[in-house]
Scaffold this active site. Sequence first.
Site, PDB file in Angstrom:
ATOM      1  N   SER A  19      60.002  39.625  79.540  1.00  0.00           N
ATOM      2  CA  SER A  19      60.665  38.694  78.773  1.00  0.00           C
ATOM      3  C   SER A  19      59.834  37.659  78.262  1.00  0.00           C
ATOM      4  O   SER A  19      60.058  36.951  77.213  1.00  0.00           O
ATOM      5  CB  SER A  19      61.955  38.594  79.164  1.00  0.00           C
ATOM      6  N   GLU A  73      72.695  24.438  73.300  1.00  0.00           N
ATOM      7  CA  GLU A  73      72.404  23.910  74.550  1.00  0.00           C
ATOM      8  C   GLU A  73      71.393  24.435  75.289  1.00  0.00           C
ATOM      9  O   GLU A  73      71.118  25.556  74.892  1.00  0.00           O
ATOM     10  CB  GLU A  73      74.109  24.289  75.146  1.00  0.00           C
ATOM     11  N   LYS A  98      63.200  34.577  73.192  1.00  0.00           N
ATOM     12  CA  LYS A  98      64.245  33.822  72.748  1.00  0.00           C
ATOM     13  C   LYS A  98      63.732  33.345  71.341  1.00  0.00           C
ATOM     14  O   LYS A  98      64.856  33.104  70.239  1.00  0.00           O
ATOM     15  CB  LYS A  98      64.311  32.461  73.477  1.00  0.00           C
TER      16      LYS A  98
HETATM   17  C1  LIG Z   1      66.151  32.642  79.259  1.00  0.00           C
HETATM   18  C2  LIG Z   1      65.124  33.927  79.754  1.00  0.00           C
HETATM   19  C3  LIG Z   1      65.647  34.932  80.245  1.00  0.00           C
HETATM   20  C4  LIG Z   1      67.274  35.137  80.262  1.00  0.00           C
HETATM   21  O1  LIG Z   1      67.869  35.205  79.225  1.00  0.00           O
HETATM   22  P1  LIG Z   1      68.599  36.455  78.674  1.00  0.00           P
HETATM   23  O2  LIG Z   1      69.526  36.179  77.703  1.00  0.00           O
HETATM   24  O3  LIG Z   1      69.377  37.289  79.890  1.00  0.00           O
HETATM   25  O4  LIG Z   1      67.643  37.399  78.226  1.00  0.00           O
HETATM   26  C5  LIG Z   1      64.912  36.118  80.751  1.00  0.00           C
HETATM   27  N1  LIG Z   1      63.447  35.758  80.621  1.00  0.00           N
HETATM   28  C6  LIG Z   1      62.851  34.594  80.194  1.00  0.00           C
HETATM   29  C7  LIG Z   1      61.431  34.445  79.985  1.00  0.00           C
HETATM   30  C8  LIG Z   1      63.813  33.563  79.577  1.00  0.00           C
HETATM   31  O5  LIG Z   1      63.177  32.264  78.958  1.00  0.00           O
END
Ligand SMILES: *Cc1c(COP(=O)(O)O)cnc(C)c1O
Length: 392
Positions: free
Chosen positions: A378, A112, A90
């Site tokens: 992610s 948000e 992010k």
């Molecule tokens: C917020 C988040 C997501 C989901 O958000 P996307 O916009 O779909 O990427 C996925 N993995 C992690 C670790 C997150 O913090």
Amino acid sequence: MNYKNPDEHGYYGEFGGAFIPEMLYPNVEELQKNYLEIIESEDFQTEYQDLLKNYVGRATPLYFAKNLSKKYNTQIYLKREDLNHTGAHKINNALGQVLLAKRLGKTRIIAETGAGQHGVATATACALLGLECIVYMGEIDIQRQAPNVARMKMLGAEVIAATSGSKTLKDAVNEALRDWINNPVTTHYVIGSVVGPHPFPDLVARFQSIISKEIKEQLKEKIGRENPDYVIACVGGGSNAAGTFYHFVEEKEVKIIAAEAGGLGVNSGKSAATTFLGTLGVLHGSKSLVMQTADGQVIEPHSISAGLDYPGIGPFHAHLFQEKRAEFFSINDDEALKCAFELTKLEGIIPALESSHALAVLDKKKFKENDVVVICLSGRGDKDMETYLKNL
Ligand SMILES: *Cc1c(COP(=O)(O)O)cnc(C)c1O
């Protein structure tokens, strides 16, 4: 077919656009007119790339997961977004948007957040770059996500509770939009995924596209070719997935797989599998697939992972789904949990619950021994330890 970028009105096929109240036109038009010129300028890129390298810690490794590969009898590489500063992808977007806001002359940032991850990333970028930061968060989420609320406060952000409706993410979005309408000149709204009115889906996808840019360079170095056989990522709104797919969507030989949150099962009434359950609708300013009743009421989603607990999906992904350019799997809570424990045991990496949904595709689909499979990890699992402990 162009999958990567929307047309001039923000459409990916029939999805996207900008469905906003008239009072937001000036804010959104200012962005539409200026975003590409600013973010493609040399001056912007110099500052952004320097921060990605020296502050965020990019490039993130592309790690060959030997033990996991052995178990599934295929060649698995993990793109380690969990190793970014603040622990997930992010920050790539939050930093980019706050830099953009500064160049637009803004002094105040609003955002948000549901689980708090996007709020923390935005508060981090604002602390670094010296902008005021206000984060709207549902009253219930503030109680559920106390550690992230503490982080945001320590980083200097003001966290404002949304006390209307279900007191969760969608109510926080409404509060943020209201704020933006009232403060159009000073304020930029940092949206946290590839959702919202045009140009946000494209803007966020471009900031996250560094993920697939690096994958290409790293694969070239490691295996002598830029393209894997598969790329896999989890999809909430879809920003880490858009970043992972971006430079591969026009490469026909690369197969693309998205993992959605099935929750307790797609037919359980407690799910967040938008492509399975959604129909064409408008949510948060763009036309896409939305989980809704026949008369257009948004259905409360459910997922064990807060980051995937969203009743929509970005228009970029709705288009890939409709054109069958990507294959979608829905992964249930228990399947994601199992894979989180498995990765931890085999590779010594505790993944975020969201990322574990992408890992779970390994159980759903048979890959060939020589297939090169890249999975986007992610985020890291620190924030999910309470859930993991309950299931140990
Ligand atoms: C917020 C988040 C997501 C989901 O958000 P996307 O916009 O779909 O990427 C996925 N993995 C992690 C670790 C997150 O913090």
